[in-house]
Design a protein around this motif. Structure first.
Motif, PDB file in Angstrom:
ATOM      1  N   HIS A 165       2.172   6.161  -3.096  1.00 32.88           N
ATOM      2  CA  HIS A 165       3.295   6.441  -2.197  1.00 32.88           C
ATOM      3  C   HIS A 165       3.901   5.119  -1.728  1.00 32.88           C
ATOM      4  O   HIS A 165       3.209   4.110  -1.629  1.00 32.88           O
ATOM      5  N   TYR A 166       5.198   5.161  -1.448  1.00 36.22           N
ATOM      6  CA  TYR A 166       5.917   3.948  -1.066  1.00 36.22           C
ATOM      7  C   TYR A 166       5.683   3.613   0.408  1.00 36.22           C
ATOM      8  O   TYR A 166       5.632   4.503   1.268  1.00 36.22           O
ATOM      9  N   VAL A 167       5.550   2.307   0.654  1.00 38.53           N
ATOM     10  CA  VAL A 167       5.343   1.829   2.024  1.00 38.53           C
ATOM     11  C   VAL A 167       6.178   0.565   2.243  1.00 38.53           C
ATOM     12  O   VAL A 167       6.627  -0.077   1.292  1.00 38.53           O
ATOM     13  N   ILE A 168       6.350   0.228   3.497  1.00 35.99           N
ATOM     14  CA  ILE A 168       6.990  -1.028   3.902  1.00 35.99           C
ATOM     15  C   ILE A 168       5.923  -1.896   4.550  1.00 35.99           C
ATOM     16  O   ILE A 168       5.129  -1.412   5.377  1.00 35.99           O
ATOM     17  N   VAL A 169       5.902  -3.172   4.204  1.00 33.81           N
ATOM     18  CA  VAL A 169       4.945  -4.107   4.803  1.00 33.81           C
ATOM     19  C   VAL A 169       5.712  -5.060   5.705  1.00 33.81           C
ATOM     20  O   VAL A 169       6.706  -5.671   5.287  1.00 33.81           O
ATOM     21  N   VAL A 170       5.243  -5.169   6.953  1.00 35.98           N
ATOM     22  CA  VAL A 170       5.905  -6.017   7.955  1.00 35.98           C
ATOM     23  C   VAL A 170       4.857  -6.939   8.580  1.00 35.98           C
ATOM     24  O   VAL A 170       3.653  -6.680   8.487  1.00 35.98           O
ATOM     25  N   PRO A 171       5.301  -8.029   9.233  1.00 34.25           N
ATOM     26  CA  PRO A 171       4.331  -8.853   9.966  1.00 34.25           C
ATOM     27  C   PRO A 171       3.714  -8.045  11.102  1.00 34.25           C
ATOM     28  O   PRO A 171       4.368  -7.157  11.669  1.00 34.25           O
ATOM     29  N   GLU A 172       2.472  -8.327  11.451  1.00 33.15           N
ATOM     30  CA  GLU A 172       1.821  -7.555  12.513  1.00 33.15           C
ATOM     31  C   GLU A 172       2.473  -7.765  13.871  1.00 33.15           C
ATOM     32  O   GLU A 172       2.273  -6.961  14.785  1.00 33.15           O
ATOM     33  N   SER A 173       3.284  -8.816  14.006  1.00 33.21           N
ATOM     34  CA  SER A 173       4.007  -9.066  15.253  1.00 33.21           C
ATOM     35  C   SER A 173       5.373  -8.386  15.288  1.00 33.21           C
ATOM     36  O   SER A 173       6.080  -8.451  16.294  1.00 33.21           O
ATOM     37  N   ASP A 245       1.212   2.040  -1.532  1.00 29.22           N
ATOM     38  CA  ASP A 245       0.052   1.963  -0.645  1.00 29.22           C
ATOM     39  C   ASP A 245      -1.159   1.328  -1.316  1.00 29.22           C
ATOM     40  O   ASP A 245      -1.919   0.598  -0.675  1.00 29.22           O
ATOM     41  N   THR A 246      -1.359   1.565  -2.605  1.00 31.14           N
ATOM     42  CA  THR A 246      -2.534   1.004  -3.266  1.00 31.14           C
ATOM     43  C   THR A 246      -2.437  -0.506  -3.431  1.00 31.14           C
ATOM     44  O   THR A 246      -3.455  -1.186  -3.495  1.00 31.14           O
ATOM     45  N   ALA A 247      -1.236  -1.053  -3.509  1.00 30.64           N
ATOM     46  CA  ALA A 247      -1.090  -2.512  -3.595  1.00 30.64           C
ATOM     47  C   ALA A 247      -1.548  -3.150  -2.303  1.00 30.64           C
ATOM     48  O   ALA A 247      -2.235  -4.185  -2.309  1.00 30.64           O
ATOM     49  N   PHE A 248      -1.218  -2.540  -1.201  1.00 27.16           N
ATOM     50  CA  PHE A 248      -1.593  -3.091   0.093  1.00 27.16           C
ATOM     51  C   PHE A 248      -3.104  -3.061   0.284  1.00 27.16           C
ATOM     52  O   PHE A 248      -3.673  -3.918   0.943  1.00 27.16           O
ATOM     53  N   ARG A 249      -3.777  -2.091  -0.334  1.00 30.71           N
ATOM     54  CA  ARG A 249      -5.231  -1.981  -0.181  1.00 30.71           C
ATOM     55  C   ARG A 249      -5.974  -3.079  -0.934  1.00 30.71           C
ATOM     56  O   ARG A 249      -7.139  -3.328  -0.668  1.00 30.71           O
ATOM     57  N   ASN A 250      -5.306  -3.723  -1.876  1.00 36.35           N
ATOM     58  CA  ASN A 250      -5.996  -4.663  -2.749  1.00 36.35           C
ATOM     59  C   ASN A 250      -5.574  -6.111  -2.544  1.00 36.35           C
ATOM     60  O   ASN A 250      -5.750  -6.947  -3.429  1.00 36.35           O
ATOM     61  N   VAL A 251      -5.013  -6.429  -1.376  1.00 37.36           N
ATOM     62  CA  VAL A 251      -4.672  -7.809  -1.043  1.00 37.36           C
ATOM     63  C   VAL A 251      -5.197  -8.112   0.359  1.00 37.36           C
ATOM     64  O   VAL A 251      -5.550  -7.210   1.123  1.00 37.36           O
ATOM     65  N   ILE A 252      -5.223  -9.399   0.681  1.00 38.67           N
ATOM     66  CA  ILE A 252      -5.624  -9.798   2.034  1.00 38.67           C
ATOM     67  C   ILE A 252      -4.568  -9.306   3.018  1.00 38.67           C
ATOM     68  O   ILE A 252      -3.375  -9.564   2.848  1.00 38.67           O
ATOM     69  N   THR A 253      -5.005  -8.583   4.036  1.00 43.43           N
ATOM     70  CA  THR A 253      -4.059  -7.939   4.951  1.00 43.43           C
ATOM     71  C   THR A 253      -3.914  -8.656   6.287  1.00 43.43           C
ATOM     72  O   THR A 253      -3.254  -8.140   7.181  1.00 43.43           O
ATOM     73  N   THR A 254      -4.513  -9.830   6.433  1.00 42.74           N
ATOM     74  CA  THR A 254      -4.417 -10.567   7.687  1.00 42.74           C
ATOM     75  C   THR A 254      -2.956 -10.848   8.018  1.00 42.74           C
ATOM     76  O   THR A 254      -2.213 -11.381   7.202  1.00 42.74           O
ATOM     77  N   GLY A 255      -2.550 -10.470   9.223  1.00 42.53           N
ATOM     78  CA  GLY A 255      -1.186 -10.735   9.660  1.00 42.53           C
ATOM     79  C   GLY A 255      -0.170  -9.723   9.188  1.00 42.53           C
ATOM     80  O   GLY A 255       1.033  -9.923   9.386  1.00 42.53           O
ATOM     81  N   LEU A 256      -0.630  -8.624   8.569  1.00 44.94           N
ATOM     82  CA  LEU A 256       0.291  -7.648   8.002  1.00 44.94           C
ATOM     83  C   LEU A 256       0.082  -6.268   8.619  1.00 44.94           C
ATOM     84  O   LEU A 256      -1.007  -5.930   9.078  1.00 44.94           O
ATOM     85  N   SER A 257       1.134  -5.474   8.586  1.00 42.47           N
ATOM     86  CA  SER A 257       1.051  -4.075   9.002  1.00 42.47           C
ATOM     87  C   SER A 257       1.800  -3.241   7.961  1.00 42.47           C
ATOM     88  O   SER A 257       2.898  -3.616   7.534  1.00 42.47           O
ATOM     89  N   VAL A 258       1.218  -2.143   7.539  1.00 39.81           N
ATOM     90  CA  VAL A 258       1.843  -1.288   6.528  1.00 39.81           C
ATOM     91  C   VAL A 258       2.341  -0.017   7.194  1.00 39.81           C
ATOM     92  O   VAL A 258       1.665   0.578   8.029  1.00 39.81           O
ATOM     93  N   ILE A 259       3.571   0.390   6.813  1.00 39.17           N
ATOM     94  CA  ILE A 259       4.192   1.565   7.414  1.00 39.17           C
ATOM     95  C   ILE A 259       4.659   2.496   6.301  1.00 39.17           C
ATOM     96  O   ILE A 259       5.470   2.095   5.460  1.00 39.17           O
ATOM     97  N   PRO A 260       4.191   3.722   6.258  1.00 37.56           N
ATOM     98  CA  PRO A 260       4.692   4.665   5.247  1.00 37.56           C
ATOM     99  C   PRO A 260       6.179   4.935   5.453  1.00 37.56           C
ATOM    100  O   PRO A 260       6.674   4.967   6.588  1.00 37.56           O
ATOM    101  N   LEU A 261       6.910   5.106   4.357  1.00 42.01           N
ATOM    102  CA  LEU A 261       8.310   5.498   4.463  1.00 42.01           C
ATOM    103  C   LEU A 261       8.406   6.917   5.011  1.00 42.01           C
ATOM    104  O   LEU A 261       7.555   7.763   4.728  1.00 42.01           O
ATOM    105  N   GLU A 262       9.467   7.165   5.733  1.00 42.36           N
ATOM    106  CA  GLU A 262       9.651   8.486   6.325  1.00 42.36           C
ATOM    107  C   GLU A 262       9.729   9.561   5.252  1.00 42.36           C
ATOM    108  O   GLU A 262       9.279  10.685   5.439  1.00 42.36           O
TER     109      GLU A 262
END
Length: 302
Positions: A165-173, A245-262
């Motif tokens: 599923h598609y997601v958007i990745v943004v900085p955690e801030s 979503d699976t790409a985000f699970r397989n990288v270092i996520t420090t400093g990142l936040s993932v948000i599912p598309l509406e």
């Protein structure tokens, strides 16, 4: 010198007795002795010290021993390769993929092939994006590829191996961080980081299409060569990125936040793709892929 000479040498070297070596080879002792003499004349060196009490290797014979084993092994390998090439038991299969979302799929397939068909070598290309994969499959550079295509081009076949599923990745801030979902319309004024247009990435194309459907053209702040770089750019606050979503699970996520598309119910189908005409080795890997990468329930034939 031929294989007959080498096998005779090894029999005597292992038995250190011409009678036993001859019996092992199912020949009489005199022909065996003549064979060893022919080999010694050919090499120009004595290979055995012979007395009435014992037979032992000379230094030259000791030196020949490893090479003799290699020669017999090479012949055995050649016979086995020829015998099994037709049923796909040996060969090389080139597979293209790209991004961390594909790594678990490739790992599962490689493990299955190594376990069940160790004579098949997988040649992996880890920077093969959508359009490149199609070109390389067509011209024969690749045998298989894992891609996200809406449809399969003529001359190629495919099978769904995972549903993402598609997601958007943004900085955690980022103000959007922590949201349970976000719409593309909300991202119209945001800077983006993408792979280069020349990469052929289907995810880049889908992101731009979704932005245009939402009424805006993405403002590209920077390009990156791969997913890991894009995530680092996002964490640094350079821009947002679009992935699965699976790409985000397989990288270092420090400093990142993932948000599912509406509209996250839209599915990104990862496909295993191959040419209509295949080799026995490719056919065998495709059979094993049914075990390692089964089609999710309800997606057969898509």
């Amino acid at each position: 010198m031929d294989l007959h000479h080498v096998k005779a040498f090894l029999a005597v070297a292992e038995e250190l007795h011409f009678g036993r070596a001859a019996a092992r080879l199912h020949i009489a002792q005199p022909p065996l002795s003549r064979t060893i003499q022919q080999l010694e004349r050919h090499l120009g060196s004595p290979l055995f010290d012979r007395t009435t009490r014992r037979v032992r290797l000379t230094p030259q014979g000791e030196a020949l021993l490893p090479a003799a084993y290699d020669i017999v092994h090479a012949f055995d390998t050649a016979e086995r390769v020829v015998a099994h090439a037709g049923d796909g038991a040996v060969g090389k299969v080139a597979i293209g993929f790209a991004g961390p979302s594909s790594h678990p799929l490739i790992s599962a397939l490689a493990q299955q092939v190594r376990q069940d068909q160790p004579g098949i070598e997988l040649a992996l290309s880890s920077t093969t994006f959508g359009s490149d994969a199609m070109n390389q499959l067509t011209d024969g550079t690749l045998d298989l590829a894992i891609v996200r295509w809406d449809s399969t081009p003529p001359g190629l076949r495919s099978r769904v191996v995972r549903v993402d599923h598609y997601v958007i990745v943004v900085p955690e801030s980022h103000p959007l961080a922590g949201r349970t979902s976000v719409s593309m319309e909300e991202l119209a004024d945001e800077p983006w980081v993408f792979l280069e247009a020349s990469s052929g990435s289907s995810l880049r194309d889908i992101a731009i299409r979704k932005a245009e459907e939402a009424g805006f053209a993405p403002k590209v702040a920077q390009h990156g060569p791969d997913t890991w770089t894009l995530m680092a750019l996002v964490a640094a606050g350079v821009g947002l990125t679009f992935t699965v979503d699976t790409a985000f699970r397989n990288v270092i996520t420090t400093g990142l936040s993932v948000i599912p598309l509406e509209d996250g119910t839209e599915e990104a189908l990862a496909r295993l793709v191959w040419r209509t005409e295949t080799s026995p080795a490719v056919d065998r890997v495709l059979e094993l892929s049914e075990i390692a990468l089964p089609t999710p329930e309800g997606y057969a034939g898509l």
